[in-house]
Structures are given as C-alpha cells and as structure tokens.
Design an enzyme around this catalytic site. Structure first.
Site, short mmCIF file in Angstrom:
data_model
loop_
_atom_site.label_atom_id
_atom_site.label_comp_id
_atom_site.label_asym_id
_atom_site.label_seq_id
_atom_site.Cartn_x
_atom_site.Cartn_y
_atom_site.Cartn_z
N ASN A 1 0.88 -1.17 0.00
CA ASN A 1 0.00 0.00 0.00
C ASN A 1 0.92 1.22 0.00
O ASN A 1 1.47 1.57 1.03
CB ASN A 1 -0.89 -0.03 1.26
CG ASN A 1 -1.74 1.22 1.39
OD1 ASN A 1 -1.84 2.01 0.45
ND2 ASN A 1 -2.35 1.39 2.55
N LYS B 1 0.21 4.23 -0.37
CA LYS B 1 -0.42 5.45 0.17
C LYS B 1 -0.12 6.64 -0.76
O LYS B 1 -0.03 6.46 -1.97
CB LYS B 1 0.02 5.69 1.61
CG LYS B 1 -0.15 4.43 2.47
CD LYS B 1 -0.01 4.66 3.93
CE LYS B 1 -0.21 3.34 4.67
NZ LYS B 1 -0.19 3.48 6.10
N HIS C 1 -9.55 1.46 4.57
CA HIS C 1 -8.30 1.69 5.31
C HIS C 1 -8.58 2.67 6.45
O HIS C 1 -9.37 3.60 6.30
CB HIS C 1 -7.22 2.24 4.37
CG HIS C 1 -5.88 2.21 5.01
ND1 HIS C 1 -5.49 3.16 5.93
CD2 HIS C 1 -4.86 1.32 4.91
CE1 HIS C 1 -4.27 2.84 6.36
NE2 HIS C 1 -3.86 1.74 5.76
N GLU D 1 -6.97 5.08 7.53
CA GLU D 1 -6.72 6.49 7.19
C GLU D 1 -7.92 7.07 6.44
O GLU D 1 -8.26 8.25 6.61
CB GLU D 1 -5.43 6.59 6.36
CG GLU D 1 -4.21 6.35 7.24
CD GLU D 1 -3.01 5.74 6.54
OE1 GLU D 1 -2.94 5.76 5.30
OE2 GLU D 1 -2.13 5.21 7.26
N GLU E 1 -5.80 -4.56 10.43
CA GLU E 1 -4.77 -3.56 10.69
C GLU E 1 -5.09 -2.82 11.98
O GLU E 1 -5.88 -1.85 11.97
CB GLU E 1 -4.71 -2.56 9.53
CG GLU E 1 -4.41 -3.19 8.20
CD GLU E 1 -3.76 -2.20 7.24
OE1 GLU E 1 -2.66 -2.49 6.75
OE2 GLU E 1 -4.34 -1.12 7.02
N GLY F 1 2.20 2.42 10.75
CA GLY F 1 3.18 3.48 10.59
C GLY F 1 3.86 3.90 11.88
O GLY F 1 4.52 4.93 11.94
N SER G 1 3.03 -1.95 10.42
CA SER G 1 4.47 -2.05 10.68
C SER G 1 5.03 -3.45 10.43
O SER G 1 5.95 -3.89 11.12
CB SER G 1 4.80 -1.58 12.10
OG SER G 1 4.43 -0.23 12.26
P1 PGA Z 1 2.58 0.38 7.62
O1 PGA Z 1 1.15 0.59 6.94
O2 PGA Z 1 3.11 -0.94 7.11
O3 PGA Z 1 3.41 1.55 7.19
O4 PGA Z 1 2.35 0.34 9.10
C1 PGA Z 1 0.29 -0.48 6.72
C2 PGA Z 1 -1.01 0.04 6.14
O5 PGA Z 1 -1.47 1.09 6.59
O6 PGA Z 1 -1.58 -0.57 5.22
#
Ligand code: PGA
Length: 255
Positions: free
Chosen positions: A9, A11, A97, A99, A169, A175, A215
């Site tokens: 992803n 982003k 997601h 976000e 998640e 993140g 992460s």
């Molecule tokens: P990350 O993001 O691996 O940077 O924690 C995962 C995601 O949000 O899909």
C-alpha cells in the site's frame, strides 16, 4: 486452499516516475524468484494505475487502487469510479483503510456502497478492519472489528464474499513501528475467521484470505506469517523499497 497474499500500500507516496521505477523493480525481483503460490499486489495512487499496469506482468504482480467512489458515474468532481479503476487493468481495490475511515470520514455505510461498486466491476477487494488503541485498552477490539465486518460486508452473498480479502490492521500499529505480536495477530485473525464462519459457513471462512497490516517489515514478517490464520500482509512503509518488499514476499513463500 486460500490465497497467500502480500500487498503493498504505497499510500500518497511516489511521483509517477518514481512509482514506475519501483513497480519495475518489484516486478523483476518477484519474477526472479517467482513462487506461484504467493499473490503479489501493489496498491498505487490512482494516477499511477494505468502506467504501472503497462510495466508489470499481470501474472507476476497485480495492481490495486487504494479507494473508489461510492457512485458509479456522473457529476462527482474529483472522484474516481470502480469502472475507471478496472479499465486500467487493476484487479484489486483497498477499501476501508483506517486512514480513509478517520481522515475522510468513511463510515461503514459509505464503505458498503464502495464494496458494491467494486464488485459490480469485478474488482477483488482488500477490506481493512482494525481497532484504535483506546478500544484495545478497553477490551473492545473484538466488538469493533466484528461491527466493521457486519456493517461493511455482511450484506453480501457468499458468492460476492468470495471476492473479499480481509486486512486486519490495528490502527495503533500502522506506521508507528509498533507491530502487533504474532499472538495478538493470530487471536484476531482466528476471531475474524470464526465471525465469517458464523455468517457464511466454515467453507467460505476457510477460503477467505486474512492479511495482517501494521508495521510489518522484513524482520517480523516471518514470525507473523508462521501463524495459521495469518495468510499474508498489507504492507505500507516497507512496500516503498523493493528490497524490503521482496524480503516480505520471500518470508511469505517460506511458510
Ligand atoms: P505500515 O502501513 O506498514 O506503514 O504500518 C500499513 C497500512 O497502513 O496498510
């Protein structure tokens, strides 16, 4: 048997030129150690989809969008429809997601509509669920994830549900460098599978891929993927460097 999937992803990262470079690198590295049993997906910004689909081999790397519109077409300035996504050669879309849920106010009702549009256009959906830290600390994480599944997806038929991949998640792990322990991931993945079985039966639940995200990196991927209900990963930060991403793909191949 359900699919093992490692999905990147990206982003809101990478210009078109940078994205094309990364996609080419990922494609050639996956090709070099191709193991058919792992499905590799890259989730790029909308603007990259059509160009990226020209530089990857469709049987080696599948392309995904990160969102789609609730409506099919029309006067919705700035939106991108599921039909447009499908027309670029993309096979997947990431929906729900955290976000999108938290920064753009995407409710379960909005997501249920997006799921419908994506299915109408034959896209496979990576549907994200997960609790925030306070919910986990208050022991509400199972309840929260269950309601995201029920409200976002459980109006689907079993046939439609076969196009859904779940990504668990935990928001506190995205993140942040804080990964869920493999035991925490397994506990939630098993719960998700049990919840799916309760609605659609054991056979559908066993066939559903459930990815872990938050992460996930080359150091912890192996341990996470060793869990019986962790079928792969949704990878943010570590998908932006081809070597890290490929190391995670390899970790998935090894189990
Ligand atoms: P990350 O993001 O691996 O940077 O924690 C995962 C995601 O949000 O899909």
């Amino acid at each position: 048997m359900r699919k093992k999937i490692v999905a990147g992803n990206w982003k809101m990262n990478k210009t078109l030129q940078e994205g094309l470079e990364l996609a080419k690198e990922v494609n050639s590295k996956v090709k070099a150690n191709h193991a058919k049993e792992v499905t590799v997906v890259i989730g790029t910004p909308f603007i990259h989809l059509s160009e990226v689909s020209k530089v990857v081999d469709p049987d080696i790397v599948a392309i995904s969008a990160q969102n789609c519109a609730t409506e099919a077409s029309g006067a919705y300035t700035g939106e991108v429809s599921a039909a447009m996504i499908a027309s670029t050669g993309s096979r997947y879309v990431i929906l729900g997601h955290s976000e999108r849920r938290s920064y753009y106010g995407e409710t379960d009702e909005i997501l249920a509509k997006k799921v419908e549009r994506a299915l109408e256009n034959n896209l496979e959906i990576i549907f994200c669920v997960g609790e925030v830290l306070a919910e986990r600390e208050n022991g509400k994480h199972f309840e929260v994830v269950e309601s995201q599944l029920v409200n976002g997806l459980f109006n689907l038929t079993a046939e439609q549900f076969s196009h859904i991949v779940i990504a668990y998640e935990p928001v506190w792990a995205i993140g942040t460098g804080k990964t869920a322990s493999s035991a925490q991931a397994e506990e939630m993945h098993a719960f998700i599978r049990k919840t799916i079985a309760g609605k659609y039966g054991q056979e559908v639940a066993e066939a559903t891929s459930i990815l872990y995200g938050g992460s996930c990196n080359p150091k912890n991927a192996d341990e996470l993927f060793s869990q019986p209900d962790v079928d792969g990963g949704l990878i943010g930060g570590a998908s932006l460097k081809s070597d890290d991403f490929i190391a995670i793909v390899k970790a998935r191949q090894n189990h």
